[in-house]
Design an enzyme around this catalytic site. Structure first.
Site, PDB file in Angstrom:
ATOM      1  N   SER A  28       0.836  -1.202   0.000  1.00  0.00           N
ATOM      2  CA  SER A  28       0.000   0.000   0.000  1.00  0.00           C
ATOM      3  C   SER A  28       0.866   1.246   0.000  1.00  0.00           C
ATOM      4  CB  SER A  28      -0.849  -0.014   1.269  1.00  0.00           C
ATOM      5  OG  SER A  28      -1.454   1.233   1.482  1.00  0.00           O
TER       6      SER A  28
ATOM      7  N   TYR B 256      -1.880  -0.784  10.957  1.00  0.00           N
ATOM      8  CA  TYR B 256      -2.132  -1.337   9.617  1.00  0.00           C
ATOM      9  C   TYR B 256      -0.954  -1.019   8.691  1.00  0.00           C
ATOM     10  CZ  TYR B 256      -3.593  -1.082   4.773  1.00  0.00           C
ATOM     11  OH  TYR B 256      -3.613  -1.185   3.407  1.00  0.00           O
TER      12      TYR B 256
ATOM     13  N   LYS C  77       2.099  -3.479   6.766  1.00  0.00           N
ATOM     14  CA  LYS C  77       2.492  -3.511   5.345  1.00  0.00           C
ATOM     15  C   LYS C  77       4.000  -3.300   5.215  1.00  0.00           C
ATOM     16  CE  LYS C  77      -1.467  -4.482   3.603  1.00  0.00           C
ATOM     17  NZ  LYS C  77      -1.693  -5.809   3.004  1.00  0.00           N
TER      18      LYS C  77
END
Ligand code: UD1
Length: 339
Positions: A128, A153, A157
């Site tokens: 992302s 989050y 990643k």
């Protein structure tokens, strides 16, 4: 025709379901793994209607080592994996960090272990633009340094990218991996048979916009208009989910043809930045719907502006998006109307 089998974890999810369709249409045999924690059975029916065939499904959790082993054993001849399965809500990750680290990092570790055991050497990973944090300069290239993540989050990643770099470059390793850094995926398949299915109140902009236009929500709240951008609202790079799905097919092809280096990173965006207000105007233009909105306070953790430099993905991956923002928004609206 003997189709090359590709395992798609999270294949019933929003991006996964679109990738399954594009893989099959490109001649591959996708095999879905999903535990349905953030996806719905109806996606499978949609995929089947579009393709005219049922896609094999394994209803398991990627953290379950034995279950994942059993899938690889049963399928026998998997040539590659696309790993979508992960939690993805920034806000939720701040209140449930343990669940995010466990699920997102844990499932990758389990998957890598099983891939090694079964000699599967090609992996496309869902990364992302969140890995860039708040960038110093725009647009961001793949060389732009990553910054401290704004949320657990985002940290998952970054960690998954680091794990993949270490694993793929270890002496004697045989893994080749392509990390695709998605910008903001929006829209739905043109058939309106699959699309985004948010559970509860949508946190993401486009489902909130379409639900507001459909009368499910009273009004959209724009999270702040005093950012240092031309109209004061956040800027993002909104990429049609079908374009994004096609990027995965190109990446799989590159890996299977042996053209990829051990680890490669590509931005997947349009190269254009649009503000939240521009998205609202584009939605009204593309759909003829008037959107009720108000300006609210900024949302914690939002990056003021980010959009992709796509030079590397165009030149090296040979991938370029085809859809405009208006087309993507029109497809999201068509999908909302079928729900
Ligand atoms: C974030 C992450 C992305 C992640 C995605 C998944 C970053 C930079 N990006 O995207 O990696 O995959 O979440 O959920 O961390 N907005 C409103 N009103 C709303 C909803 C959103 O104004 O009701 C605005 C947001 O403030 C933002 C833009 O719309 O400026 C897009 O928001 P959203 O769709 O939630 O995606 P990101 O936060 O950009």
């Amino acid at each position: 025709m003997d189709r090359t089998k590709i395992l798609v974890t999270g294949g019933a999810g929003y991006i996964g379901s679109h990738a399954v369709v594009e893989l099959y249409e490109a001649g591959y045999q996708p095999v879905i793994v999903d535990n349905f924690v953030n996806s719905q059975e109806s996606a499978l029916a949609g995929i089947e209607k579009i393709l005219g065939v049922k896609v094999p499904l394994h209803r398991i959790d990627c953290n379950d080592l034995e279950a994942l082993r059993a899938v690889f054993a049963e399928e026998g001849s998997l040539r590659g994996v696309i790993h979508f399965a992960a939690h993805k809500a920034v806000g939720e990750s701040i209140s449930k960090p343990l669940e995010y680290y466990q699920n997102n990092v844990g499932s990758l570790l389990t998957l890598l272990q099983v891939m090694r055991e079964f000699g599967v050497e090609a992996l496309v990973f869902s990364s992302s633009c969140t890995v860039y944090g708040i960038p110093d300069a725009l647009p961001v290239t793949e060389q732009t340094p990553t910054k401290k993540a704004n949320s657990p989050y985002g940290a998952t990643k970054q960690m998954c990218e680091d794990i993949l770099r270490d694993v793929a470059t270890a002496p004697g390793a045989s893994l080749h991996t392509i990390l695709l850094r998605y910008f903001n995926p929006i829209g739905a398949h043109p058939s309106a048979l699959i699309g985004e299915l948010p559970l509860g109140v949508p946190q993401n902009l486009i489902p909130f916009v379409t639900q507001t236009a459909a009368g499910i929500r009273e009004k959209l709240t724009i999270h702040g208009d005093t950012y240092d951008t031309p109209d004061g609202t956040n800027i993002r790079d909104y990429v049609h989910v079908v374009d994004l799905a096609k990027a995965h097919v190109v990446a799989v092809q590159r890996l299977l043809e042996g053209k990829a280096a051990l680890v490669e990173t590509f931005n997947v965006g349009t190269g254009r930045g649009n503000s939240v207000l521009e998205v609202v105007q584009a939605f009204e233009r593309a759909t003829g719907q008037k959107l009720n909105y108000v300006i609210g306070p900024p949302r914690a953790g939002d990056v003021p502006a980010i959009y992709a430099d796509v030079t590397k993905s165009v030149q090296e991956l040979g991938f370029r998006t085809a859809s405009s923002l208006d087309e993507a928004l029109a497809s999201a609206w068509k999908w909302q109307q079928t729900l």
